[in-house]
Design an enzyme around this catalytic site. Sequence first.
Site, PDB file in Angstrom:
ATOM      1  N   LYS A 298     -12.883   1.901  -1.817  1.00  0.00           N
ATOM      2  CA  LYS A 298     -14.171   2.848  -0.803  1.00  0.00           C
ATOM      3  C   LYS A 298     -15.590   3.283  -1.742  1.00  0.00           C
ATOM      4  CE  LYS A 298     -11.903   3.638   3.322  1.00  0.00           C
ATOM      5  NZ  LYS A 298     -10.984   4.089   4.527  1.00  0.00           N
TER       6      LYS A 298
ATOM      7  N   HIS B 227       6.657 -26.618   2.941  1.00  0.00           N
ATOM      8  CA  HIS B 227       5.600 -28.102   1.753  1.00  0.00           C
ATOM      9  C   HIS B 227       5.004 -28.062   0.948  1.00  0.00           C
ATOM     10  CE1 HIS B 227       7.294 -30.309   4.571  1.00  0.00           C
ATOM     11  NE2 HIS B 227       7.404 -29.456   6.036  1.00  0.00           N
TER      12      HIS B 227
ATOM     13  N   GLU C 112       0.549  -1.255  -0.436  1.00  0.00           N
ATOM     14  CA  GLU C 112       0.467  -0.225  -0.031  1.00  0.00           C
ATOM     15  C   GLU C 112       0.634   1.148   0.027  1.00  0.00           C
ATOM     16  OE1 GLU C 112      -3.771  -0.869   1.964  1.00  0.00           O
ATOM     17  OE2 GLU C 112      -3.551   1.511   2.781  1.00  0.00           O
TER      18      GLU C 112
HETATM   19  C1  G6Q Z   1      -3.912   2.038   5.546  1.00  0.00           C
HETATM   20  C2  G6Q Z   1      -5.578   2.411   4.990  1.00  0.00           C
HETATM   21  C3  G6Q Z   1      -6.396   1.460   5.412  1.00  0.00           C
HETATM   22  C4  G6Q Z   1      -6.934   1.712   5.771  1.00  0.00           C
HETATM   23  C5  G6Q Z   1      -8.874   1.560   6.169  1.00  0.00           C
HETATM   24  C6  G6Q Z   1      -9.467   1.390   7.283  1.00  0.00           C
HETATM   25  O1  G6Q Z   1      -3.411   2.793   5.374  1.00  0.00           O
HETATM   26  O2  G6Q Z   1      -5.330   3.414   4.792  1.00  0.00           O
HETATM   27  O3  G6Q Z   1      -6.166   0.203   5.521  1.00  0.00           O
HETATM   28  O4  G6Q Z   1      -6.457   1.619   7.626  1.00  0.00           O
HETATM   29  O5  G6Q Z   1      -8.676   1.090   5.218  1.00  0.00           O
HETATM   30  O6  G6Q Z   1      -9.758   2.987   7.094  1.00  0.00           O
HETATM   31  P1  G6Q Z   1     -10.512   3.169   8.844  1.00  0.00           P
HETATM   32  O7  G6Q Z   1      -9.589   3.641   9.527  1.00  0.00           O
HETATM   33  O8  G6Q Z   1      -9.906   5.265   8.389  1.00  0.00           O
HETATM   34  O9  G6Q Z   1     -11.443   3.170   9.150  1.00  0.00           O
END
Ligand code: G6Q
Length: 550
Positions: A512, A384, A353
């Site tokens: 999202k 394995h 990411e």
């Molecule tokens: C991490 C990302 C992503 C995020 C989740 C949850 O660096 O941005 O994994 O943590 O999408 O986001 P919220 O904490 O805002 O719910």
Amino acid sequence: MSKLTQSTAWQALESHFEEIRDLHMRDQFAEDPERFSRFSLQLDDLLFDFSKNRITDKTVKLLCQLAEDCQVPAWIEKMFAGDSINHTEQRAVLHIALRNRNNQAIKTDGQDVMPDVRAMLDKMRQFSEQIRSRQWRGYTEQPITDIVNIGVGGSDLGPLMATEALRPYAIHDLNMHFVSNVDENHISDTLETLKPETTLFILASKSFTTSDTLVNAHTARKWFLKTAADNAAIGKHFVAVSNNTGAAIDFGIQPDNIFKMWDWVGGRYSMWSAVGLPIAISIGMDHFEQLLQGAHEMDEHFRTAPLEKNMPVILALLGIWYSNFFKSQAYALLPYDQHLRYLPDYLRQADMESNGKRIDRDGNVVDYDTGPIVFGQLGITGQHAFYQLMHQGTKLIPADIIAPISNMQCIRGHHRLLMANVFAQAEAFMRGKTEDEARAELKAEGLNKELIEILLPNKIFPGNKPTNTLLFKTLNPLSLGRLISLYEHKIFVQGIIWNINSYDQWGVELGKQLASNVLAELEDHNEVTSHDSSTNGLINYYKRSRPHND
Ligand code: G6Q
């Protein structure tokens, strides 16, 4: 061509690559008995052996020159100084402040963040101690026995990984659960055996807008109220970790039960913040602070060690060497400790990411490879399963092998055999097996000539497969803190060299946004025509086929 690939350091590495590409590590080790001591570093009990890499002294020198030319030391200072290095979100990147143990001010926008950090740690201490000592009572005056963390991505993987890694430090009358998937099976399987009167929910969401988490949170509240039947009871069973206090209050969380996060903590770097609350509850705040201490020690090393002796820098440069010069596409993480089973998942998010980007800091499309495909699993399971491809497939996959020297359980026979696998695999990746060796083995088995000729090519291992080996005394809060911080800074250095922003995540934001658009179209039974024929076809098939009550 980009500035990076045109740079003198990069071009020197390209010519050097041509010089050494055919060297075999087996010969390099035979010629140089000092190779291990020259190519290994140690920080306290953490040993980082990088001698089983396709490098020479000159490679390390040229790679460090690249880091120097890309101004890695200056960027490290920028991060520690609270500059807005996450330029697309105009934010500082200060997870290092969360584990700053030396009481020095760390400022961003002229403001010292340390008083807020210390207040958060105090609040975590107070709360976790109340739960652990059974002073915190549920609405029926019973103590809490089960903690359910509801969060996803960065608000899930860190606490999940660390509570599992530090299981031997946990108290046994508290059960930790993690719900991240909006698939109802995750929450319903979790709640199946729990009792509302003894369950505490931690709603972890920096934004408090992530639909997966909110849907799970609403389901949890409904399940809870079905028994508790009184909204006032929520105060004793729901807390939140968020940067969006207003939304958490709107959900029904009492202001006192909100643990604050800040803009300058990225989700995937947030296990050191109140997102680590499940860790603190599970292992106790003293141990949680040891975790911070371990990370802080690595931060200090990273900030002060010269490039050629700097663990995160060397780890990063080796990754660049394979990604950009050997054109390797993948990178494997192979922990040899059952309790590190979630580590590959955790580091996969942190790495992919952060460095899965194709636009550089100047807004241009890069003309070189950036972050690799990170995968991994417990080493023994991998042996394995997928090591076959790593040993004898067509791809070059550099790997990190991670193992503690001893295990707390000390059941005779186990740990030694585990470690035997660690050393044997790293050696086999490096040495391989030559035709002569394979032939001799087959002969020793008494096979006839014809069969030997059929089997022979399949029994040869080319070797020359790079691995790093990381060893530390035991898996404890301190060593885990060091290890995670090592990888965080490795990712940072690679991002600087690739000239990308490791701290935004527009690809995650897209997911999202897209789901919420389609969700609206699933509300009714009307035929959908707004997409391409495949997406329309799939949506309409789903709408026709779903049960009527869905
Ligand atoms: C991490 C990302 C992503 C995020 C989740 C949850 O660096 O941005 O994994 O943590 O999408 O986001 P919220 O904490 O805002 O719910």
